[in-house]
Design an enzyme around this catalytic site. Structure first.
Site, mmCIF file in Angstrom:
data_model
loop_
_atom_site.group_PDB
_atom_site.id
_atom_site.type_symbol
_atom_site.label_atom_id
_atom_site.label_comp_id
_atom_site.label_asym_id
_atom_site.label_seq_id
_atom_site.Cartn_x
_atom_site.Cartn_y
_atom_site.Cartn_z
ATOM 1 N N LEU A 22 0.817 -1.215 0.000
ATOM 2 C CA LEU A 22 0.000 0.000 0.000
ATOM 3 C C LEU A 22 0.848 1.260 0.000
ATOM 4 C CD1 LEU A 22 -2.732 -1.058 2.607
ATOM 5 C CD2 LEU A 22 -2.847 -1.202 0.109
ATOM 6 N N ARG A 24 5.247 2.910 0.869
ATOM 7 C CA ARG A 24 6.627 2.685 1.287
ATOM 8 C C ARG A 24 7.186 3.940 1.933
ATOM 9 N NH1 ARG A 24 9.171 -1.809 -0.649
ATOM 10 N NH2 ARG A 24 8.062 -2.996 -2.278
ATOM 11 N N GLY A 25 8.098 3.726 2.867
ATOM 12 C CA GLY A 25 8.810 4.815 3.512
ATOM 13 C C GLY A 25 10.300 4.530 3.516
ATOM 14 N N HIS A 26 11.059 5.308 4.307
ATOM 15 C CA HIS A 26 12.512 5.119 4.354
ATOM 16 C C HIS A 26 12.871 3.777 4.980
ATOM 17 C CE1 HIS A 26 13.356 9.108 2.905
ATOM 18 N NE2 HIS A 26 12.575 9.642 3.835
ATOM 19 N N ALA A 28 10.252 1.512 6.241
ATOM 20 C CA ALA A 28 9.079 0.647 6.414
ATOM 21 C C ALA A 28 8.305 0.517 5.112
ATOM 22 C CB ALA A 28 8.172 1.196 7.509
ATOM 23 N N VAL A 29 7.513 -0.529 5.052
ATOM 24 C CA VAL A 29 6.586 -0.757 3.952
ATOM 25 C C VAL A 29 5.249 -1.163 4.558
ATOM 26 C CG1 VAL A 29 7.365 -3.144 3.715
ATOM 27 C CG2 VAL A 29 6.149 -2.074 1.828
ATOM 28 N N ASP A 139 3.423 15.646 14.269
ATOM 29 C CA ASP A 139 3.526 15.484 12.813
ATOM 30 C C ASP A 139 2.137 15.526 12.174
ATOM 31 O OD1 ASP A 139 4.839 15.212 10.406
ATOM 32 O OD2 ASP A 139 4.952 13.025 10.504
#
Length: 748
Positions: A22, A24-26, A28-29, A139
């Site tokens: 769904l 993606r990050g630096h 994590a997925v 955030d």
């Protein structure tokens, strides 16, 4: 397991089926997954711990602690945490509507203020809850607000920068996103924790009503300057109240910013429910919100499913373990609450009149007719049988609301829900006299799904006969959506090949069924239906691939519209106006339910005829309603064997209706039929004829009107594979059949 990918730890195998990615990050997925035991869909955040430094690892576990702490209807729920040597799995509630940033970008000038107020109030409510628990998000931005369309809510997510704070003590960590960060965070100063979230709330509200961020310049340097100077422009279309609230939140000095209490009491936010969440909104924040009965039921399911024993389940709930036991418990609980909520909504939306009409439609009144009766329908008195029902069919019919087909006295129609006995036996009124042997019968070919083989108990009736054709097994599961259980029970283990192999079927296995109703009953019901309208239709258009592309309706104010349609069509008794298949208007004729091109032929309603093959080859059909229709024609006698004809009748749709043709009066005008009565669309070799026994009706007609007559029949070329025929009604009787000799309308 289905979604298990190489590289994922064994602890998640068997618990969740991982599916598509769904996001993606630096580090994590986020993947879509299905909880194996409950079948519920969830989001799994997979974090690779090998890529994290010490600071990032600290933020990660801080996020987990804060998400465990905050449990609110407007905050995405954390169900379970699975920690392995290399990865951390966070099992989260799955949003179905995307994030707020994408939603705002679809509205260039922003949302209308009423809608913006609804969403903003929910975000404020969630942040107020967090601050009361001394948790600061740090955030806040539209990307971290997720839509849950089925629940009608927005929810906060991504607590990666969240932290615990103590009132009066300031924080020093600089974090967040530039365009949404407060000036004091960007300066690196110590800051008051709640105030930074207030600033971010102001930015979110600005974006909701304006469609763009207040501080968004060509580069980060210019953006930073605008934030420090607190320069932004509110469009004039924004109301004064909303403008004032934005100004109160976007203050350079944190001490001058509005508090959450001031925001919640601001005049612009009045008149909106800050949290439309109710008891039945998911996620469930605590097991204590459930009743004792619901709580015990869930635990019992888990014990029977070998999740854990009762003591372990209770202990995990009381200590907030966030393990597979608690995740399974809350996913089960939320499913139960969701089903309960949907049931209550359906109950509120169902009025007593709708329920009464639904029950009136639901009682089956059909009988089986042995094969030998089909050859002499008009000369032999028909028998009316008591048809015992299986409990499954009785319950399903009452609930799913299929329209009954005659045999019941109109005065007793409202009492149908009370007739819950195992058998149905209806006796006609005493005033009804059996018709003479030369009576006229109306035939209609329909599909049915019942396989009743009970013995018949003869009851002499003045009858209307409806021939029913069984649908093929390939159409079984799509021909009626409202009875899946019965569709699965019927003909278990059979296939289409078995139909073709059955050359000689016994009479009781005949696919042709009959339904009887007295003309008087039908006449009365016609007037009753006409005065009160009809219920909604439950017609399914999935019987054939070409079905939906070739559907037509007749919307005439007068006359009778003929249609053939599936058993699940919401049809009234024969002779009632506007009760055809599909969803026709109460004052109009029935819609035409087409079959696929390969399904049209001339079975004549009773095995006879083999014409109408997919290639359009004409075959022969015997007369079906006349007094001399008891013997087949030579053409049909020389056709395929009875078993083959039966198979053919399953695949071909026969059009056979009783009508009248006397003197110089035509049911279809030879001059206008091609342009009015018969709707045309595409070319075909099919022809339609209307014939009558006895003397030729063409004796009194001029040559112009009879130029289309051949062999005492009016032959008309049809330009589509399904026809609509408009028949005039006899005002005296309210039926298609009159006192003149009956005739047939065939597709040949």
């Amino acid at each position: 397991m289905a979604g298990f990918k190489r590289g994922y730890d064994g602890k998640i195998a068997g618990l969740y089926d991982l599916d598509k990615t769904l996001g993606r990050g630096h580090f994590a997925v986020v993947k879509l997954a299905r909880h194996v035991f409950t079948g519920e869909k969830v989001a799994v955040k997979v974090i690779d711990k090998t890529k994290l430094d010490t600071l990032a690892t600290g933020h990660l576990f801080q996020e987990v602690r804060c998400m465990k702490l905050v449990q609110h209807p407007n905050i995405v729920r954390l169900y379970e945490v699975i920690d392995t040597q290399t990865k951390l799995y966070l099992i989260l509630e799955l949003g179905d509507g995307g994030d707020m940033f994408d939603y705002i970008m679809k509205h260039e000038e922003g949302l209308n203020e009423d809608l913006a107020k609804k969403y903003f109030a929910q975000i404020v409510h969630a942040i107020s809850y967090c601050h009361k628990l001394h948790v600061v998000h740090r955030d806040l931005k539209p990307e971290n607000v997720v839509f849950f369309e089925k629940q009608g809510l927005v929810k906060l997510t991504d607590f990666g920068f969240s932290n615990k704070f103590q009132p009066g003590k300031k924080l020093t960590t600089s974090c967040g996103s530039l365009a949404y960060s407060a000036p004091e965070i960007l300066l690196g100063d110590e800051y008051d924790a709640p105030a930074v979230d207030i600033w971010s709330l102001g930015v979110i509200l600005f974006m909701l009503v304006c469609g763009q961020p207040p501080f968004q310049e060509a580069n980060d340097s210019e953006t930073l300057t605008m934030i420090m100077d607190c320069k932004y422009t509110v469009p004039p279309r924004v109301s004064a109240g909303c403008r004032d609230l934005i100004t109160r939140m976007l203050q350079r000095d944190p001490k001058r910013r509005a508090s959450l209490e001031e925001i919640e009491s601001h005049p612009w936010l009045q008149g909106v429910d800050p949290s439309p969440a109710t008891k039945y909104n998911i996620p469930l924040v605590s097991y204590k919100n459930l009743s004792e009965e619901e709580h015990n039921s869930i635990i019992q399911r888990m014990v029977l499913g070998d999740i854990a024993d009762r003591d372990a389940i209770v202990e995990a709930l009381e200590t907030n373990r966030y393990n597979h036991i608690t995740a399974t418990y809350f996913l089960l609980a939320e499913r139960i609450l969701r089903e309960k909520q949907e049931k209550e909504i359906q109950t509120r939306s169902a009025s007593p009149s709708n329920i009464k009409a639904q029950f009136r439609q639901s009682w089956p009144t059909k009988i089986d007719v042995p094969q030998d009766l089909e050859d002499d329908l008009t000369a032999t008195p028909l028998s009316h049988a008591t048809v015992p029902q299986s409990p499954a069919r009785a319950g399903d019919n009452v609930l799913n609301g299929h329209r009954s087909k005659g045999l019941c006295d109109p005065a007793k129609k409202d009492e149908l829900p009370e007739l819950a006995g195992p058998a149905l036996s209806t006796v006609p009124p005493a005033s009804m006299k059996p018709a003479a042997s030369g009576r006229k019968c109306l035939f209609r070919v329909e599909e049915d799904e019942e396989e009743d083989e009970e013995d018949k108990k003869p009851v002499s009736l003045s009858t209307q006969v409806v021939l029913r054709r069984k649908p093929s097994v390939t159409n079984r599961l799509t021909s009626r959506k409202s009875a899946p259980v019965l569709n699965q029970i019927f003909e278990e283990g059979e296939s289409d090949d078995e139909f073709d192999m059955d050359e000689n079927l016994p009479p009781k296995l005949s696919r042709l069924k009959m339904n009887i109703a007295s003309p008087g009953t039908v006449h009365k019901r016609y007037h009753r239906r006409k005065s009160q309208g009809r219920g909604s239709s439950c017609s399914s258009s999935e019987t054939s691939d070409d079905d939906s592309e070739s559907r037509r309706r007749l919307d005439k104010d007068s006359g009778f519209a003929y249609s053939w349609h599936r058993r699940d069509s919401s049809e009234g008794p024969p002779g009632s106006e506007g009760d055809g298949g599909g969803q026709s208007k109460p004052s109009s004729g029935g819609g035409v339910d087409k079959a696929s091109p390969g399904e049209q032929g001339t079975g004549g309603g009773s095995q006879g005829g083999s014409g109408g093959t997919p290639s359009g080859t004409a075959g022969s059909s015997r007369r079906c309603a006349g007094p001399d229709s008891s013997s087949p024609s030579p053409a049909s006698a020389s056709a395929a064997p009875r078993g083959a004809e039966l198979v053919q009748s399953l695949k071909l749709v026969s059009l056979c209706l009783g009508s009248q043709l006397h003197g110089a009066k035509y049911i279809l005008d030879p001059q206008k039929a091609l342009f009015s009565s018969v709707k045309v669309q595409e070319k075909s070799t099919w022809k339609m004829c209307i014939s009558a026994p006895g003397p030729s009706p063409s004796a009194d007609l001029d040559p112009v009107r009879t130029k289309k007559l051949r062999n005492n029949a009016l032959q008309l070329p049809l330009c589509e594979k399904t026809i609509s025929v408009n028949i005039q009604r006899s005002r005296k009787e309210g039926l298609l059949c009159a006192s003149s000799p009956a005739s047939c309308c065939h597709v040949i």
